[in-house]
Design an enzyme around this catalytic site. Structure first.
Site, PDB file in Angstrom:
ATOM      1  N   TYR A 176       0.397  -8.495   0.545  1.00 49.99           N
ATOM      2  CA  TYR A 176       1.295  -8.010   1.585  1.00 49.99           C
ATOM      3  C   TYR A 176       0.512  -7.315   2.700  1.00 49.99           C
ATOM      4  O   TYR A 176       0.669  -7.633   3.889  1.00 49.99           O
ATOM      5  CB  TYR A 176       2.313  -7.046   0.976  1.00 49.99           C
ATOM      6  CG  TYR A 176       3.301  -6.485   1.974  1.00 49.99           C
ATOM      7  CD1 TYR A 176       4.442  -7.202   2.337  1.00 49.99           C
ATOM      8  CD2 TYR A 176       3.108  -5.229   2.547  1.00 49.99           C
ATOM      9  CE1 TYR A 176       5.355  -6.698   3.251  1.00 49.99           C
ATOM     10  CE2 TYR A 176       4.016  -4.715   3.462  1.00 49.99           C
ATOM     11  CZ  TYR A 176       5.133  -5.450   3.803  1.00 49.99           C
ATOM     12  OH  TYR A 176       6.026  -4.936   4.707  1.00 49.99           O
ATOM     13  N   LYS A 180      -0.313  -8.628   6.655  1.00 50.78           N
ATOM     14  CA  LYS A 180       0.055  -7.776   7.785  1.00 50.78           C
ATOM     15  C   LYS A 180      -1.161  -7.471   8.659  1.00 50.78           C
ATOM     16  O   LYS A 180      -1.087  -7.482   9.895  1.00 50.78           O
ATOM     17  CB  LYS A 180       0.692  -6.474   7.289  1.00 50.78           C
ATOM     18  CG  LYS A 180       2.030  -6.655   6.592  1.00 50.78           C
ATOM     19  CD  LYS A 180       3.094  -7.192   7.533  1.00 50.78           C
ATOM     20  CE  LYS A 180       4.467  -7.238   6.879  1.00 50.78           C
ATOM     21  NZ  LYS A 180       5.500  -7.805   7.762  1.00 50.78           N
TER      22      LYS A 180
END
Length: 275
Positions: A176, A180
């Site tokens: 994750y 990002k």
């Protein structure tokens, strides 16, 4: 609904990722002076007079919904466009003049016209690994976002605002945070006139979509002292207001990176936020 073991592991992993991000790594706040806070109403009025247009990606998500509501209540733009894969239904009269452009994110090049003619863009697009799988998550949160940013830049967008995440790092071992960080860096290479990245902690909201792990995490933060919880979390309403308060301020840098503390400071700045 995941089983209790899977749910516990999911919560544990999420909390571990959060707690690995120390408070003293939070970064500076917005450091708003009283004069800057008092100037916000005038800055909003000056911005309105410029008759700018805006697009929002991810307006169906929790932050995107609140952002759209604030934009309409503050009447900051002469034209508001939502870009998404489905038509959103609104009952309130305030939403009557909102434009909606439907696109196929797998064939975004065919929808370049949807991204043309906007001065400002907000990207709140995102999904989860649980919902889309690892490949689907990467495709939405990195590939769709980057392609949208490329089309926005080609279409004349001057100020691109990206909702990212605290701890975003393209070298991270967490998928994750890695994704990002990757998309942050790739969008920066496009050289928008102004590029604002928002890195909130855990987003606090009453999510309509069922995400049991997130629900438990929000309950966890709700039981903590406010000063500690605010270092790792932030209400979506505060994020939306911070985005808009930052937007109307003069920007003297090509890239702005706003961590959780700065988001809290900007989102809670005094001064009337509505007309």
């Amino acid at each position: 609904m995941p089983g209790p073991v899977a749910l516990c592991w999911g919560v544990a992993a999420l909390l571990a990722a959060i707690l690995l991000l120390r408070l003293d790594d939070e970064g500076p706040g917005a450091d708003l002076s009283m004069a800057e806070i008092e100037a916000l109403p005038k800055l909003r009025e000056d911005f309105r007079m410029q008759n700018k247009s805006v697009f929002i990606l991810g307006a169906s998500g929790e932050t995107g919904k609140v952002l759209l509501k604030e934009i309409l209540e503050q009447r900051l733009f002469s034209k508001v466009t939502l870009i998404g894969r489905r038509t959103l239904t609104f009952e309130e009269e305030a939403y009557t003049n909102v434009n909606q452009e439907l696109v196929d994110f797998e064939k975004l090049d065919d929808y370049a016209s949807a991204f043309q003619g906007h001065d400002v863009g907000f990207c709140c697009l995102g999904t989860t690994r649980k919902k889309a799988g690892a490949e689907g998550f990467v495709r939405v949160d990195r590939d769709y976002v980057l392609k949208s940013a490329e089309l926005a830049k080609a279409g004349g967008c001057k100020h691109f605002n990206l909702l990212s995440s605290r701890g975003a790092d393209k070298s991270s071992n967490f998928l994750y945070l890695q994704v990002k960080g990757e998309v942050e860096a790739k969008v920066e290479e496009l050289k928008f006139d102004r590029y604002s990245v928002f890195r909130p902690g855990v987003l606090l909201c009453d999510r309509q979509e069922s995400r049991p792990a997130e629900w438990l995490v929000r309950k966890f933060f709700g039981a903590l002292p406010a000063s500690w919880a605010s270092g790792h979390s932030v209400p979506v309403e505060t994020v939306a207001k911070a985005m808009l308060n930052n937007m109307v301020r003069p920007g003297d840098k090509q890239k702005e990176l706003l961590e959780n503390k700065a988001i809290h400071d900007l989102g809670k700045a005094d001064g009337p936020l509505k007309l």
